[in-house]
Design an enzyme around this catalytic site. Structure first.
Site, mmCIF file in Angstrom:
data_model
loop_
_atom_site.group_PDB
_atom_site.id
_atom_site.type_symbol
_atom_site.label_atom_id
_atom_site.label_comp_id
_atom_site.label_asym_id
_atom_site.label_seq_id
_atom_site.Cartn_x
_atom_site.Cartn_y
_atom_site.Cartn_z
ATOM 1 C CE LYS A 101 -4.361 -1.878 1.410
ATOM 2 N NZ LYS A 101 -5.358 -2.106 2.431
ATOM 3 N NE ARG A 137 -7.497 -8.337 0.753
ATOM 4 C CZ ARG A 137 -7.127 -7.567 -0.257
ATOM 5 N NH1 ARG A 137 -6.126 -6.719 -0.107
ATOM 6 N NH2 ARG A 137 -7.752 -7.641 -1.419
HETATM 7 N N1 HH2 Z 1 -7.398 -3.768 0.918
HETATM 8 C C1 HH2 Z 1 -7.743 -3.774 -0.389
HETATM 9 C C2 HH2 Z 1 -8.860 -4.493 -0.825
HETATM 10 N N2 HH2 Z 1 -9.597 -5.229 0.041
HETATM 11 N N3 HH2 Z 1 -9.991 -5.996 2.235
HETATM 12 C C3 HH2 Z 1 -9.667 -6.021 3.545
HETATM 13 N N4 HH2 Z 1 -10.385 -6.732 4.404
HETATM 14 N N5 HH2 Z 1 -8.598 -5.304 4.017
HETATM 15 C C4 HH2 Z 1 -7.808 -4.543 3.209
HETATM 16 O O1 HH2 Z 1 -6.867 -3.898 3.703
HETATM 17 C C5 HH2 Z 1 -8.138 -4.501 1.814
HETATM 18 C C6 HH2 Z 1 -9.256 -5.259 1.365
HETATM 19 C C7 HH2 Z 1 -6.947 -2.988 -1.372
HETATM 20 O O2 HH2 Z 1 -5.877 -3.733 -1.853
HETATM 21 P P1 HH2 Z 1 -5.847 -4.548 -3.230
HETATM 22 O O3 HH2 Z 1 -6.919 -5.587 -3.269
HETATM 23 O O4 HH2 Z 1 -4.462 -5.069 -3.411
HETATM 24 O O5 HH2 Z 1 -6.097 -3.459 -4.338
HETATM 25 P P2 HH2 Z 1 -7.379 -2.961 -5.165
HETATM 26 O O6 HH2 Z 1 -8.431 -2.463 -4.213
HETATM 27 O O7 HH2 Z 1 -6.839 -1.854 -6.047
HETATM 28 O O8 HH2 Z 1 -7.911 -4.118 -5.960
#
Ligand code: HH2
Length: 283
Positions: free
Chosen positions: A226, A260
């Site tokens: 992040k 995660r």
């Molecule tokens: N962060 C993201 C998405 N979903 N869910 C939970 N429970 N906690 C988190 O910190 C979280 C999440 C964002 O990260 P990522 O899926 O890598 O990216 P994007 O939202 O651009 O798909």
């Protein structure tokens, strides 16, 4: 403290930290967008990526069809289902707990019908329809805190006391779930790093992680690659593995139960080091 998370018919033992691998079936996720989805879902790539994560030691896989990065374009119910459902069905054939990352009740319902084990809702069950969609099932539920909406949440996030405000939200939402008949063995809480939080808010939450735990419920933490890690290490998204692994270990030391992550193997190695030092009997 709940020591087992019941994910449909799959119990997850939380006596040691567990790894949730991230699989985004999106063209625009901030870290892996376009890897598993270009003009459509690449099921071969999804299966390959999932097997690699399981072989590296992932306990859960989190599959998402909508990017929630700041400024991302919203996706319709149908489009999110088109992205997620075929891949979800593939993952359900593998020996792993499967989570769907969605804020849409329709997508949650479809995923539950297909047999998903956990619903990961970045809007923290604030939508009554979402609560309805999950309440009568047996799936586990991740309640995440977010201030504002993905489109604008990073514009100027403000808190008087971020730790107590996030804790208050997680307390209210977990009580709503408990009130709807969802057992504590199905709930996991997440402070939502980067969701309507600046770097100081994120660091305060990481330092005070234990304080956001309510009702002894397990904590899930998502810091992987992040922006906060980019700002501290001055690294582009693709070069944030070391910062992400260190952040995951700092979270694990402060009591995170599920991490995660994108980099499963590296995080598992670090967890083994942590366990060897902190829990000698387990190594
Ligand atoms: N962060 C993201 C998405 N979903 N869910 C939970 N429970 N906690 C988190 O910190 C979280 C999440 C964002 O990260 P990522 O899926 O890598 O990216 P994007 O939202 O651009 O798909």
């Amino acid at each position: 403290m709940t020591r087992t998370l019941n994910c449909a018919h799959r119990p997850l033992d939380l006596r040691r930290p567990r790894i949730m691998g991230i699989l985004n079936i999106t063209p625009d996720s901030f870290s892996d967008g376009g890897h598993l989805y270009r003009r459509g879902v690449d099921l071969g790539q999804v299966t390959e990526a999932a097997i690699a994560m399981i072989e590296a030691g992932a306990d859960l896989l989190d599959i998402g069809g909508e990017s929630t990065r700041p400024g991302a374009d919203p996706v319709s119910d149908d489009e999110e289902c088109r992205r997620v459902m075929p891949a979800l069905e593939r993952l359900l054939d593998l020996d792993v707990i499967v989570s769907v990352d969605t804020r849409k009740p329709h997508v949650a319902r479809m995923a539950i019908q297909a047999g998903v084990h956990l619903v990961n809702d970045v809007t923290g069950m604030t939508n009554p329809e979402m609560l309805e969609a999950v309440a009568d099932s047996k799936v586990a539920i991740c309640i995440m805190h977010m201030q504002g909406e993905p489109g604008t949440m990073q514009v100027d996030p403000r808190y008087d006391d971020v730790v107590s405000e996030v804790r208050g939200f997680l307390a209210r939402q977990s009580e709503r779930c408990l009130g709807a008949g969802i057992g504590p063995d199905r709930l996991v809480l997440d402070p939502g790093f980067g969701f309507g939080k600046n770097i100081d808010h994120n660091l305060a939450l990481l330092r005070g992680l234990q304080e956001v735990r309510v009702h002894g419920l397990p904590l899930l933490v998502g810091l992987s690659r992040k922006r906060m890690i980019g700002s501290i290490t001055d690294r582009a998204v693709a070069d944030r593995e070391i910062g992400s692994v260190v952040a995951a270990m700092l979270a694990a030391q402060r009591g995170a139960d599920i991490l995660r992550v994108h980099d499963v193997g590296a995080t598992i190695d670090a967890l083994k080091m942590l366990a060897a030092v902190e829990s000698p009997g387990l190594s």
